[in-house]
Design a protein around this motif. Structure first.
Motif, short mmCIF file in Angstrom:
data_model
loop_
_atom_site.label_atom_id
_atom_site.label_comp_id
_atom_site.label_asym_id
_atom_site.label_seq_id
_atom_site.Cartn_x
_atom_site.Cartn_y
_atom_site.Cartn_z
N ALA A 132 0.83 -1.21 0.00
CA ALA A 132 0.00 0.00 0.00
C ALA A 132 0.87 1.27 0.00
CB ALA A 132 -0.96 0.00 1.19
N ASP A 141 6.24 -5.23 -5.62
CA ASP A 141 5.16 -4.72 -4.78
C ASP A 141 4.40 -5.90 -4.20
OD1 ASP A 141 3.49 -2.50 -3.86
OD2 ASP A 141 1.97 -3.36 -5.17
N THR A 143 1.51 -5.61 -2.28
CA THR A 143 0.17 -5.20 -1.82
C THR A 143 -0.87 -6.29 -2.05
OG1 THR A 143 0.82 -2.98 -2.41
CG2 THR A 143 -1.50 -3.29 -1.88
N SER A 144 -0.73 -7.02 -3.17
CA SER A 144 -1.72 -8.06 -3.50
C SER A 144 -1.06 -9.42 -3.63
CB SER A 144 -2.43 -7.71 -4.80
OG SER A 144 -3.53 -6.87 -4.55
N HIS A 147 -2.99 -12.65 -3.49
CA HIS A 147 -3.81 -12.98 -4.66
C HIS A 147 -2.96 -13.39 -5.85
CE1 HIS A 147 -7.92 -12.56 -3.74
NE2 HIS A 147 -7.86 -11.32 -3.34
N ALA A 247 -5.09 -6.16 -2.25
CA ALA A 247 -5.54 -4.77 -2.40
C ALA A 247 -7.06 -4.71 -2.34
CB ALA A 247 -5.05 -4.21 -3.73
N ARG A 248 -7.71 -5.80 -2.73
CA ARG A 248 -9.17 -5.82 -2.77
C ARG A 248 -9.78 -6.22 -1.44
NH1 ARG A 248 -12.45 -6.66 -7.51
NH2 ARG A 248 -11.43 -5.38 -9.07
#
Lengths: 251, 525
Positions: A132, A141, A143-144, A147, A247-248
């Motif tokens: 983030a 990165d 962040t996700s 997933h 992120a979701r």
């Protein structure tokens, strides 16, 4: 005819994808290690049989197709039929699904909060990786990441980072003919051009004709000694924390 | 370690940022918003590519967008980096070479749809996912800063539009009006994604405009989608946005009345989202004539004095001039030849209807076609020539309707418009004088009438546009004379942009699957 009908009914019943329960995954792991790992590898990385983490054979198959393959084997391949009861085959399936499923979607052992403490503290991960927007730029990165990767690939990336290097993250030093030196990661390079990102995030677009000397670091700049520097519990918690990054969030 | 991190973050914060004032300044070296400037003129001051040099344009690089089927994106260019979107993807490229810097993919997004481009502000680039999430990424690293869900797919919403960055806000809209989703426009915080205001394009029961719908229940699913980006006047602090058709598209029996604010131009206070004025082009539309073509802001002499106007070529075949301060209707002229649903537009801006042009169960021939005489592909305006460059479709369709009970979110549109096989359409680029509404020149195109390609105008006296056979074309802005063309061998469904990198002017346009970039010929180094 009756068999065909039975198969069809069976297929309809099986088409529903079973939720992955922690106990099924754990039991499936035991069965996998004794029955499947010989050909598909201890982590599902493949060998005599295909890779079950990154290969598409599993991730693109419906439950019924997978189940039939497990039960009856695959004609024309080394995949044998089995006498294991259906209940155990379901457990194997739960484990095998988890091998290629995004880590975020499967149950993962460990303490997420404790993992966050390792990530932001002792592990030193933020030096290179961002979540983030917070963290460095030399690593991918995260962040996700829950997933984007199956659990085993997250584990591998933590414990054996040199095994696969994400494209665009090779560490390099460029000595330019102008006398300037640039250090960072190579987002891209060709015979003609370099795109280097330095530690501040600044991008440098350099023509190869302007480069006097280049040093591209082989392997991963990520520490490969987390087995020594982190305890087993810390490693487990860190992996749990990473597996929850999305992120979701909950859809 | 912590000190090192803080130093790194501080240094990152200190790098160049895109300020609101930079977007306000309009295009130059950079291309910072969908239409190049807030006025929507799509006119660049660059002159290296001009009527003399355009013949020396040559391909500089081509970037293949993996998985692309139909790129509709207008890229953003800032500081030598080009940002382009595909369905749930944003690619950052080195604008000199076309080489990828980073790519962001949202694999969890529902479905696949076209995407019309990114926005940029501060150190962030933004785009919308198919399932209505605004995504903010760090413009240099592609790191995800946040995701913000602003509408639910279960309510029929999806998103394709280029977000619109203005002041401290990112304005986002929605699609879904063809299956009954209720239209809205929202402003989200550019910093955090939090909602700052929401404007419903179909009023709630009891609100002004609700009386223009004969049944209260239709207010819940009126359509009036907001799927294109908008324009903005900083002096008036007004945002100009167009809205889509009322739903069901082709059957109006259950929604008697004008159906506000469908097929309209709405002017909203950008800080509050409050409606300042509205103008409806096609009251009670039954031909799916969304108002999604550009509202372009011009300061123009009108009846002897300078006036702030907004000009708008509508899908219904008429070219409108409105006062953009008050919304007062000034004039509408027919810009397409094939228009038969209305005899003209009266002094108040209301269409003078021709009876018998409504869709029927057996089919009714009417013009323009369902795709409209104009549509979302970008027109442009050159202040030096005083001409407005407008991609135009000349086509009629057979429109059919069904009085079947409308069921929202089922794809029901009350049936539709179909091309007449024996009457192929024709696309042309038309140069219109907005002062008179008259056609000054036209550039007829050869092709299947399936292009959705826009234009960009330059101070070099050149207008660049995609044609109906997949070419990027450069023409003389004064005369429409052909100067140069390049074939992409694909249907072009996007609009070109122009910018400078390292002092050299480039032109970029997306074809169905690739990003093509051109510049003037220079010998190899």
């Amino acid at each position: 005819m009756r068999i065909l009908l039975w198969l069809m009914v069976g297929a309809v019943a099986l088409a529903q994808r079973a939720p992955l329960k922690q106990e099924d995954v754990a039991a499936g792991r035991q069965l996998y290690m004794s029955s499947c790992a010989g050909c598909h590898g201890l982590s599902g990385e493949g060998g005599r049989g295909p890779n079950l983490m990154t290969g598409r054979a599993v991730s693109r198959s419906t439950d019924d197709v997978l189940f039939q393959a497990l039960k009856f084997g695959l004609a024309g391949t080394d995949m044998p039929p089995t006498n294991l009861p259906d209940e155990k085959l379901w457990q194997i399936m739960a484990y095998v699904r988890g091998l290629s499923a995004p880590a975020y979607e499967i149950p993962v052992e460990g303490d997420e909060k404790a993992g966050a403490a390792v990530y932001f503290g002792k592990g030193g991960c933020t030096k290179c990786h961002a979540i983030a927007g917070k963290g460095g730029v030399f690593g991918s990165d995260l962040t996700s990441i829950g997933h984007q990767r199956p659990l085993n690939l997250i584990r591998e990336a933590v414990l054996d980072p040199g095994r696969r290097i994400a494209p665009g993250y090779q560490r390099a030093t460029l000595h330019l003919k102008s006398g300037k030196t640039l250090e960072g990661v190579l987002r891209d390079y060709t015979t003609y051009n370099y795109t280097l990102q330095d530690g501040t995030g600044e991008l440098h677009f350099v023509k190869a004709v302007d480069v006097a000397d280049q040093r591209i670091l082989p392997g991963s700049p990520m520490p490969g000694n987390y087995r020594e520097t982190l305890t087993a519990a810390e490693r487990r918690d860190l992996i749990k924390f990473l597996s929850r990054q999305s992120a979701r969030g909950e859809q | 370690m912590r000190v090192l991190l803080m130093v790194a973050l501080a240094a990152m914060a200190a790098t160049a940022q895109v300020k609101y004032e930079d977007i306000l300044a309009g295009p130059g070296a950079n291309w910072l918003t969908y239409a190049g400037s807030y006025s929507g003129q799509r006119h660049s001051p660059l002159t290296q590519i001009n009527t003399e040099t355009a013949k020396n344009l040559t391909a500089k690089w081509v970037y293949h967008v993996p998985d692309a089927k139909k790129l509709e994106a207008v890229p953003i260019v800032y500081d030598g980096i080009l940002y382009v979107t595909n369905s749930n993807q944003l690619h950052a490229l080195d604008a000199r070479t076309g080489r990828k810097i980073w790519v962001y993919r949202d694999e969890q997004a529902e479905g696949s749809r076209v995407n019309r481009g990114p926005a940029i502000l501060g150190d962030k680039v933004y785009f919308v996912t198919t399932d209505c999430r605004l995504v903010a990424l760090h413009r240099k690293t592609g790191a995800v800063l946040w995701h913000k869900k602003y509408a639910e797919t279960k309510d029929g919403y999806f998103a394709t539009m280029a977000p619109f960055a203005v002041k401290d806000k990112i304005v986002v809209g929605m699609g879904g009006g063809d299956s009954g989703a209720r239209g809205f426009l929202k402003a989200l915080s550019a910093e955090t994604g939090e909602e700052m205001w929401n404007f419903w394009t179909v009023p709630a029961k009891g609100e002004p405009g609700a009386e223009t719908w004969s049944k209260d229940e239709t207010l819940k699913w009126g359509g009036a989608a907001t799927w294109l980006s908008g324009t903005y006047d900083p002096a008036l602090n007004l945002l100009y946005w167009t809205t889509g058709n009322p739903w069901p598209d082709f059957y109006g029996g259950d929604r008697l009345g004008a159906n506000l604010y469908s097929d309209s131009l709405i002017a909203l206070d950008v800080d509050t989202g409050k409606l300042k004025w509205h103008f409806q082009f096609t009251p009670h539309d039954t031909h799916d004539w969304d108002a999604q073509s550009w509202p372009v802001l011009l300061d123009m002499e009108w009846a002897g004095k300078m006036r702030k106007v907004v000009v708008h070529p509508n899908r219904n075949g008429f070219f409108y001039v409105l006062d953009r301060v008050t919304g007062e209707f000034l004039r509408a002229t027919q810009f397409a030849d094939k228009v038969d649903w209305a005899k003209g537009i009266d002094a108040k801006g209301v269409p003078i209807l021709v009876p018998g042009k409504d869709p029927t169960p057996g089919g009714t021939r009417a013009c323009p076609a369902v795709r409209g005489a104009a549509n979302w592909m970008s027109p442009s305006y050159n202040p030096a020539t005083g001409l407005f460059y407008l991609p135009t479709l000349e086509q009629c369709d057979i429109y059919s309707s069904s009085a079947k009970e409308p069921k929202p979110m089922t794809g029901f549109a009350g049936t539709g418009g179909e091309q007449i096989p024996a009457e192929p359409g024709q696309m042309l680029l038309r140069a219109i004088d907005p002062k008179t509404g008259k056609r000054v020149w036209q550039y007829p195109m050869t092709g299947p009438a399936t292009a959705w390609a826009g234009t960009v105008s330059t101070a070099g006296g050149v207008v660049l546009f995609g044609d109906d056979a997949g070419h990027l074309v450069a023409a003389d802005a004064k005369s429409g004379k052909h100067l140069w063309h390049f074939g992409t061998s694909q249907n072009v469904t996007a609009s070109p942009i122009t910018y400078l990198v390292d002092g050299k002017q480039y032109v970029t346009i997306c074809s169905a699957t690739h990003v093509f970039t051109f510049g003037l010929f220079t010998p190899a180094e």
